[in-house]
Scaffold this active site. Structure first.
Site, short mmCIF file in Angstrom:
data_model
loop_
_atom_site.label_atom_id
_atom_site.label_comp_id
_atom_site.label_asym_id
_atom_site.label_seq_id
_atom_site.Cartn_x
_atom_site.Cartn_y
_atom_site.Cartn_z
N TYR A 61 0.82 -1.21 0.00
CA TYR A 61 0.00 0.00 0.00
C TYR A 61 0.86 1.27 0.00
O TYR A 61 1.95 1.31 0.55
CB TYR A 61 -0.90 0.04 1.24
CG TYR A 61 -2.09 -0.89 1.21
CD1 TYR A 61 -2.47 -1.57 0.05
CD2 TYR A 61 -2.87 -1.09 2.35
CE1 TYR A 61 -3.57 -2.41 0.04
CE2 TYR A 61 -3.97 -1.94 2.35
CZ TYR A 61 -4.30 -2.59 1.19
OH TYR A 61 -5.39 -3.44 1.20
N PRO A 92 -16.72 -0.70 1.95
CA PRO A 92 -18.11 -0.70 2.44
C PRO A 92 -18.95 0.42 1.84
O PRO A 92 -20.18 0.32 1.82
CB PRO A 92 -17.94 -0.50 3.95
CG PRO A 92 -16.66 0.26 4.09
CD PRO A 92 -15.78 -0.32 3.02
N LEU A 93 -18.29 1.47 1.34
CA LEU A 93 -19.01 2.58 0.71
C LEU A 93 -18.89 2.53 -0.81
O LEU A 93 -19.23 3.49 -1.49
CB LEU A 93 -18.48 3.92 1.23
CG LEU A 93 -18.54 4.13 2.75
CD1 LEU A 93 -17.98 5.49 3.12
CD2 LEU A 93 -19.97 3.99 3.25
N ALA A 94 -18.39 1.40 -1.31
CA ALA A 94 -18.23 1.22 -2.77
C ALA A 94 -17.38 2.34 -3.36
O ALA A 94 -17.71 2.90 -4.41
CB ALA A 94 -19.58 1.12 -3.47
N GLY A 95 -16.29 2.66 -2.68
CA GLY A 95 -15.39 3.69 -3.19
C GLY A 95 -15.99 5.08 -3.23
O GLY A 95 -15.58 5.91 -4.04
N LEU A 106 -21.64 5.10 -2.26
CA LEU A 106 -22.72 5.12 -1.27
C LEU A 106 -22.52 6.21 -0.23
O LEU A 106 -23.23 6.25 0.77
CB LEU A 106 -22.81 3.75 -0.59
CG LEU A 106 -23.03 2.57 -1.53
CD1 LEU A 106 -23.00 1.26 -0.77
CD2 LEU A 106 -24.34 2.72 -2.31
N GLY A 161 -22.40 9.47 -1.37
CA GLY A 161 -22.89 10.69 -2.01
C GLY A 161 -21.85 11.48 -2.76
O GLY A 161 -22.07 12.65 -3.06
#
Length: 331
Positions: A53, A225-228, A231, A233
């Site tokens: 990373y 979890p927020l789809a990149g 989700l 906004g």
């Protein structure tokens, strides 16, 4: 902050974990310490990183030092944790490519061989500035290395005190099952968790991966979890969202339309979309922790209330209905 024990680990981790894939890029190196300390002060005690990373070219962005001038995410995490290491359950990973040689890892094999793991764990320990890793993930399956070799290597590292537990990441349902059964047959420790991509918009793991994890009693940790950002906004607003954060493609129009429906539903309940996305995941059985990748202290502070949000059964059902169940889903 709520906490949960991962499988047989015996140690509680925060149900929100800090992901570090873009450390050194977003946030910049000079801002990493502040973000990490803010997370610890908010009750987060789980940090997820990897030996691949931060300082690879896939993370490059305009206006940021190129990869060969950046410290690795492990180095930045290690520096940020000086004086606070004992407050953290620290996870890192091995198997992704860290060079161009035939034994330097990668999706085509070699990354989970004994020689590669033994070499890389020493380098990770130095970069992290610690004498042990709490959770050491096999980042991806290795098609060239027998699972027995990988499991025995992890067992030896536990006995040496260099790692406390091992875990698996991005394994298919059958691969996870094979690893657990072989560990049992050989009298070796089982993995303490399995990490996978999962969110309201991306539910393919419900077909076999999650049922396998639950049946085997293996906790699941979730990345993306927020789809990149889809989700959260920011799908149409942020230049680097979705897989563009590491050299992939952006969102499709279909994904953006889903995000709008999701956002409208969350806001009709008086909640931020990101909080609802995380709460939906934490309502799923077997989920131990969700890994968020805040790119600034402000994004971290914005995400923290999600740890305390609980959705009722009707809300969970409405969110689930936004995306059809994947083929072969048995519930």
């Amino acid at each position: 902050m709520r906490y949960q024990v991962l499988s047989s680990m015996g140690t509680s981790v925060s149900r929100v974990c800090i992901g570090t894939a873009t450390f050194g890029v977003a946030p910049l190196a000079e801002d990493v310490g502040k973000l990490v300390h803010q997370a610890l002060d908010a009750g987060v005690n789980f940090i997820d990183t990897a030996n691949s990373y931060g300082n690879q070219g896939r993370f490059d962005r305009p206006g940021v030092p190129p990869a060969n001038q950046r410290a690795s995410a492990e180095e930045l995490v290690g520096a940020a944790l000086k004086g606070r290491r004992d407050e953290v359950v620290l996870a890192t990973k091995v198997s992704e490519p860290v060079g161009a040689g035939p034994n330097d890892g990668g999706l085509f094999g070699g990354g989970l061989s004994r020689v590669h793991i033994m070499r890389q764990v020493e380098r990770s320990l130095r970069r992290l500035g610690t004498d042990h890793i709490d959770v050491y993930y096999a980042h991806h399956p290795d098609p060239l290395t027998r699972i027995e070799e990988t499991l025995q290597t992890f067992e030896d590292l536990i006995r040496q005190g260099k790692i406390r537990h091992y875990a698996l990441s991005t394994y298919g349902g059958w691969q996870l099952t094979e690893a657990v059964l072989r560990a049992d047959q050989l009298g070796l420790r089982r993995p303490v968790c399995h990490q996978t991509r999962y969110n309201v918009a991306d539910r393919w793991v419900e077909t076999d991966v999650l049922p396998a994890s639950r049946h085997l009693g293996i906790s699941t940790t979730v990345f993306s979890p927020l789809a990149g950002g889809l989700l959260a906004g920011v799908g149409r607003q942020r230049e680097f969202a979705g897989d563009t954060r590491w050299g992939g493609r952006g969102f499709s129009e279909q994904q953006l339309q889903l995000a709008e429906r999701f956002t409208n539903l969350a806001e009709s309940w008086g909640h931020r979309p990101a909080h609802v996305a995380l709460a939906w995941l934490l309502a799923q059985p077997g989920i131990g922790s969700v890994i968020i990748g805040p790119e600034s202290v402000e994004e971290l502070e914005s995400a923290m209330p999600a740890a305390d949000l609980e959705l009722d059964e009707a809300q969970v059902a409405q969110l689930t209905a936004l995306v059809p169940s994947p083929p072969g889903f048995w519930g």
